[in-house]
Design an enzyme around this catalytic site. Structure first.
Site, mmCIF file in Angstrom:
data_model
loop_
_atom_site.group_PDB
_atom_site.id
_atom_site.type_symbol
_atom_site.label_atom_id
_atom_site.label_comp_id
_atom_site.label_asym_id
_atom_site.label_seq_id
_atom_site.Cartn_x
_atom_site.Cartn_y
_atom_site.Cartn_z
ATOM 1 N N SER A 201 11.430 -19.482 -34.037
ATOM 2 C CA SER A 201 11.543 -20.526 -34.660
ATOM 3 C C SER A 201 11.029 -21.728 -33.684
ATOM 4 C CB SER A 201 12.727 -20.932 -35.233
ATOM 5 O OG SER A 201 12.796 -22.143 -35.523
ATOM 6 N N TYR B 150 21.284 -21.204 -33.827
ATOM 7 C CA TYR B 150 20.024 -20.550 -34.188
ATOM 8 C C TYR B 150 18.843 -20.686 -33.173
ATOM 9 C CZ TYR B 150 16.350 -20.184 -37.610
ATOM 10 O OH TYR B 150 14.929 -20.087 -38.179
ATOM 11 N N LYS C 31 17.202 -17.478 -31.737
ATOM 12 C CA LYS C 31 15.659 -17.341 -31.975
ATOM 13 C C LYS C 31 14.800 -17.505 -30.666
ATOM 14 C CE LYS C 31 14.716 -16.863 -36.048
ATOM 15 N NZ LYS C 31 14.517 -15.650 -36.755
HETATM 16 N N1 LIG Z 1 11.095 -20.885 -43.449
HETATM 17 C C1 LIG Z 1 10.775 -21.260 -42.160
HETATM 18 O O1 LIG Z 1 10.294 -22.474 -42.177
HETATM 19 C C2 LIG Z 1 11.391 -20.845 -41.079
HETATM 20 C C3 LIG Z 1 11.102 -21.398 -39.812
HETATM 21 C C4 LIG Z 1 11.539 -20.757 -38.475
HETATM 22 C C5 LIG Z 1 11.836 -19.344 -38.696
HETATM 23 N N2 LIG Z 1 12.066 -18.749 -39.750
HETATM 24 C C6 LIG Z 1 12.643 -17.595 -39.995
HETATM 25 O O2 LIG Z 1 12.098 -16.617 -40.844
HETATM 26 C C7 LIG Z 1 12.733 -15.519 -41.474
HETATM 27 C C8 LIG Z 1 12.613 -15.519 -42.671
HETATM 28 O O3 LIG Z 1 13.431 -16.647 -43.283
HETATM 29 P P1 LIG Z 1 13.147 -17.204 -44.679
HETATM 30 O O4 LIG Z 1 12.701 -18.791 -44.363
HETATM 31 O O5 LIG Z 1 12.135 -16.520 -45.439
HETATM 32 O O6 LIG Z 1 14.470 -17.197 -45.336
HETATM 33 P P2 LIG Z 1 15.194 -16.406 -46.458
HETATM 34 O O7 LIG Z 1 16.659 -17.048 -46.735
HETATM 35 O O8 LIG Z 1 14.194 -16.690 -47.960
HETATM 36 O O9 LIG Z 1 14.883 -15.086 -46.196
HETATM 37 C C9 LIG Z 1 15.816 -14.404 -45.271
HETATM 38 C C10 LIG Z 1 16.298 -13.129 -45.755
HETATM 39 O O10 LIG Z 1 17.045 -12.138 -44.729
HETATM 40 C C11 LIG Z 1 17.912 -11.784 -45.545
HETATM 41 N N3 LIG Z 1 19.067 -11.066 -44.504
HETATM 42 C C12 LIG Z 1 20.125 -12.342 -44.134
HETATM 43 N N4 LIG Z 1 20.694 -11.451 -43.221
HETATM 44 C C13 LIG Z 1 20.469 -10.102 -43.384
HETATM 45 C C14 LIG Z 1 21.115 -9.179 -42.851
HETATM 46 N N5 LIG Z 1 22.249 -9.050 -41.804
HETATM 47 N N6 LIG Z 1 20.622 -7.928 -43.127
HETATM 48 C C15 LIG Z 1 19.394 -7.851 -44.159
HETATM 49 N N7 LIG Z 1 18.876 -8.829 -44.502
HETATM 50 C C16 LIG Z 1 19.290 -10.072 -44.199
HETATM 51 C C17 LIG Z 1 18.401 -12.855 -46.905
HETATM 52 O O11 LIG Z 1 19.219 -11.981 -47.966
HETATM 53 C C18 LIG Z 1 16.994 -13.272 -46.915
HETATM 54 O O12 LIG Z 1 16.311 -12.406 -48.122
HETATM 55 C C19 LIG Z 1 14.008 -15.785 -40.508
HETATM 56 O O13 LIG Z 1 14.257 -14.956 -39.509
HETATM 57 C C20 LIG Z 1 14.096 -17.297 -40.260
HETATM 58 O O14 LIG Z 1 15.237 -17.610 -39.320
HETATM 59 C C21 LIG Z 1 11.911 -19.502 -41.071
#
Ligand SMILES: NC(=O)c1ccc[n+]([C@@H]2O[C@H](COP(=O)([O-])OP(=O)(O)OC[C@H]3O[C@@H](n4cnc5c(N)ncnc54)[C@H](O)[C@@H]3O)[C@@H](O)[C@H]2O)c1
Length: 300
Positions: free
Chosen positions: A152, A165, A169
């Site tokens: 991230s 976080y 990350k």
């Molecule tokens: N959305 C963004 O802009 C953004 C930016 C940087 C990084 N990220 C990263 O991208 C990834 C996806 O995030 P997102 O934005 O789609 O969020 P989101 O919350 O929609 O998806 C994350 C999913 O991970 C699942 N999860 C959480 N803990 C878990 C566990 N212990 N075992 C199995 N599943 C688990 C949740 O139930 C959820 O469905 C994450 O790693 C997040 O940190 C997202």
């Protein structure tokens, strides 16, 4: 030619919603058989619910694809092995692992609890370790594997209130840097995406209008390419989303090398600070002591 995953099996962790769901759907559309893993907790990692993973499996099947759900937590060692076992037991192989599961526990550092730290590290860092540790012997035995980790900009560049976080990350980069070397001999390519997308995680920090605009599908092409047989690069961090694609890298500056004939003092460092910290001519590294350019020239 169209990028195909025909005959391949993929695990996508945290695929019950947001980015993971979008990756799983595109991989399945391209012929991959997909293990849709999701624990189904809330954005802070509390609770469990089987319906998000099941819904995505139903969606993939309704579109003519193949998928199975898995509800284990990536944060448990047995859970990680069970996710991989689901792929092997169902389809007998595993080609792609996308470590995407994630939670957020935003809090200013002076208020951060041990639990806020441990839970976030458990899902992101340990959660990538458990699944990859289980997948690694399969990849080595097959002499094939593609891994996409998730970092991230909050870690690469920093974000107020996200010490846990951001640190977790950025730990992905250390994991990638080592695994890219250990996997190279076995045709295992390990890369990392730094996404930006409107999801339930970013809903907490973005206005709804922006959440609606920043579709996870803008990130999908970078992840799917890095997960494919067409990709032969390893150790790259690709920022993707919101209509942008670019590489981010840790680079080593040329610095200055006074040698070891005499010891320098802090005043010497002060006088030479500009040259020591200059990034002019800085290069990404393949490993300690070898630049990426040197590595590419040697392995051509
Ligand atoms: N959305 C963004 O802009 C953004 C930016 C940087 C990084 N990220 C990263 O991208 C990834 C996806 O995030 P997102 O934005 O789609 O969020 P989101 O919350 O929609 O998806 C994350 C999913 O991970 C699942 N999860 C959480 N803990 C878990 C566990 N212990 N075992 C199995 N599943 C688990 C949740 O139930 C959820 O469905 C994450 O790693 C997040 O940190 C997202």
């Amino acid at each position: 030619m169209a990028i195909s995953f025909e005959g391949q099996v993929a695990v996508v962790t945290g695929a019950g919603g947001g980015l993971g769901r979008a990756y799983a759907i595109d991989l399945a559309r391209r012929g991959a058989k997909v293990v849709v893993n999701d624990l189904g907790g809330d954005p802070a990692g509390e609770g469990e619910n089987r319906s998000p993973a099941q819904k995505v499996v139903d969606e993939i099947k309704a579109a003519g694809g193949e998928a199975v759900p898995n509800y284990d937590s990536v944060a448990s060692y047995d859970g990680g092995f069970n996710i991989v076992k689901t792929a092997i037991d169902t389809w007998g192989r595993l080609d792609v692992v996308i470590c995407n599961a994630g939670i957020l526990r935003d809090v200013a550092f002076h208020n951060m609890s041990e639990d806020d730290w441990d839970k976030v590290f458990g899902v992101h860092i340990k959660g990538s370790f458990t699944v990859l540790r289980a997948a690694w012997p399969v990849f080595r035995q097959q002499a094939y594997g593609r891994v996409v980790l998730t970092t991230s900009s909050s870690g690469i560049y920093g974000q107020f209130g996200q010490a846990n976080y951001g640190a977790a990350k950025t730990g992905m980069l250390g994991l990638m840097n080592v695994l890219k070397q250990e996997g190279a001999k076995y045709n295992v390519m390990v890369n990392t995406v730094a996404p930006v997308a409107g999801t339930r995680l970013t809903q907490q920090v973005m206005p709804q209008e922006m959440v609606d605009k920043l579709k996870p599908e803008f990130v999908v092409p970078a992840v799917v390419y890095m997960a494919s047989n067409e990709n032969h690069d390893s150790g790259y961090v690709i920022e993707a989303g919101a209509g942008n694609f670019n590489r981010a890298a840790i680079v080593k500056g040329p610095g200055i090398r006074p040698g070891m004939d005499d010891l320098k003092d802090a005043e010497w460092v002060e006088q030479n600070w500009a040259a020591i910290t200059s990034l002019e001519g800085a290069e990404p590294q393949w490993r300690t002591g070898q630049s990426e350019a040197q590595h590419k020239a040697e392995t051509k």
